[in-house]
Design an enzyme around this catalytic site. Structure first.
Site, mmCIF file in Angstrom:
data_model
loop_
_atom_site.group_PDB
_atom_site.id
_atom_site.type_symbol
_atom_site.label_atom_id
_atom_site.label_comp_id
_atom_site.label_asym_id
_atom_site.label_seq_id
_atom_site.Cartn_x
_atom_site.Cartn_y
_atom_site.Cartn_z
ATOM 1 N N GLY A 182 0.615 -0.188 -6.876
ATOM 2 C CA GLY A 182 2.038 -0.408 -7.134
ATOM 3 C C GLY A 182 2.838 -0.433 -5.849
ATOM 4 O O GLY A 182 2.835 0.528 -5.101
ATOM 5 N N SER A 183 3.534 -1.514 -5.563
ATOM 6 C CA SER A 183 4.165 -1.654 -4.260
ATOM 7 C C SER A 183 5.099 -2.857 -4.231
ATOM 8 O O SER A 183 5.440 -3.420 -5.263
ATOM 9 C CB SER A 183 3.081 -1.788 -3.190
ATOM 10 O OG SER A 183 2.038 -2.629 -3.660
ATOM 11 N N ARG A 184 5.468 -3.277 -3.015
ATOM 12 C CA ARG A 184 6.473 -4.325 -2.862
ATOM 13 C C ARG A 184 6.258 -5.045 -1.539
ATOM 14 O O ARG A 184 5.803 -4.458 -0.555
ATOM 15 C CB ARG A 184 7.857 -3.662 -2.912
ATOM 16 C CG ARG A 184 9.037 -4.518 -2.532
ATOM 17 C CD ARG A 184 10.285 -3.663 -2.635
ATOM 18 N NE ARG A 184 11.475 -4.351 -2.163
ATOM 19 C CZ ARG A 184 12.638 -4.331 -2.777
ATOM 20 N NH1 ARG A 184 12.770 -3.651 -3.906
ATOM 21 N NH2 ARG A 184 13.686 -4.963 -2.292
#
Length: 213
Positions: A182-184
């Site tokens: 989960g990240s960006r």
């Protein structure tokens, strides 16, 4: 295909799952079902998270390709960016735990900037995460374009892998790293670039054209 970045974690998940399966044989029926189900979940989740499907990058000149799978959560104009010494457009792509997390090069060129910055672990969909969270910064200069982008860790993701360094020659669509769990990714480019995505749109790393110049 499983990414090499996840082989160690996959091995650990396999060992844990085998231990849980072994325990399930000596537990009462209900407990056995719970433990064996947990073992299957751990193994399946790890396999799907570290999957790394092949991608077909469009053979088209003057394009910028999405560096990440996910959803466009922000598009905005900035008056000034240090790397460009002028105004830029920004696109932010949120990667949920169910997305492929291997990142790909957005344009061909030479890596001119790399920096690792320790930081916080805000939720990746929080726009403040781009300036406050643990992240890497990468700048690439191509023939007629340059881009700057960040791999940003999230609340769950606490391990950024980036294989490129200044001086490396890189090719559009090729793998260069990943962010775990989960990240960006935030990407910046000159305001003259014509955007090809909109907020809410899903992107595929190495395939989705996000801009043309």
């Amino acid at each position: 295909m499983i990414t090499p970045y996840g082989k160690k974690t996959l091995g650990q998940a396999l060992v844990i799952s085998m231990i849980f399966f072994a325990l399930s044989y000596v537990l009462p029926p209900i407990s056995s079902l719970i433990v064996s189900s947990l073992a299957i979940f751990i193994l399946v989740f790890t396999l799907q998270f570290f999957r790394d499907p092949e991608r077909k990058t469009p053979q088209k000149p003057n394009i910028i390709i999405s560096p990440a799978d996910g959803k466009v959560v922000l598009i905005k104009d900035l008056d000034f960016h240090d790397y460009f010494q002028g105004p830029v457009k920004q696109i932010s792509i949120f990667m949920s735990p169910i997305n492929v997390h291997v990142n790909r090069i957005p344009i061909s060129g030479r890596v001119t900037h790399y920096k690792y910055i320790p930081g916080q672990y805000l939720m990746a969909f929080d726009h403040a995460s781009g300036e406050n969270n643990e992240r890497t910064e990468i700048g690439i200069e191509g023939k007629n374009m340059k881009v700057f982008f960040k791999q940003i860790s999230g609340f769950v993701a606490r391990r950024i892998i980036c294989e490129v360094r200044p001086g490396d020659e890189v090719e559009i669509g090729k793998r260069f790293g990943m962010i775990r769990f989960g990240s960006r990714v935030d990407i910046f480019f000159p305001p003259t670039v014509s955007l090809k995505v909109s907020e809410g749109q899903k992107t595929t790393a190495g395939e989705t054209i996000i801009g043309e110049y």
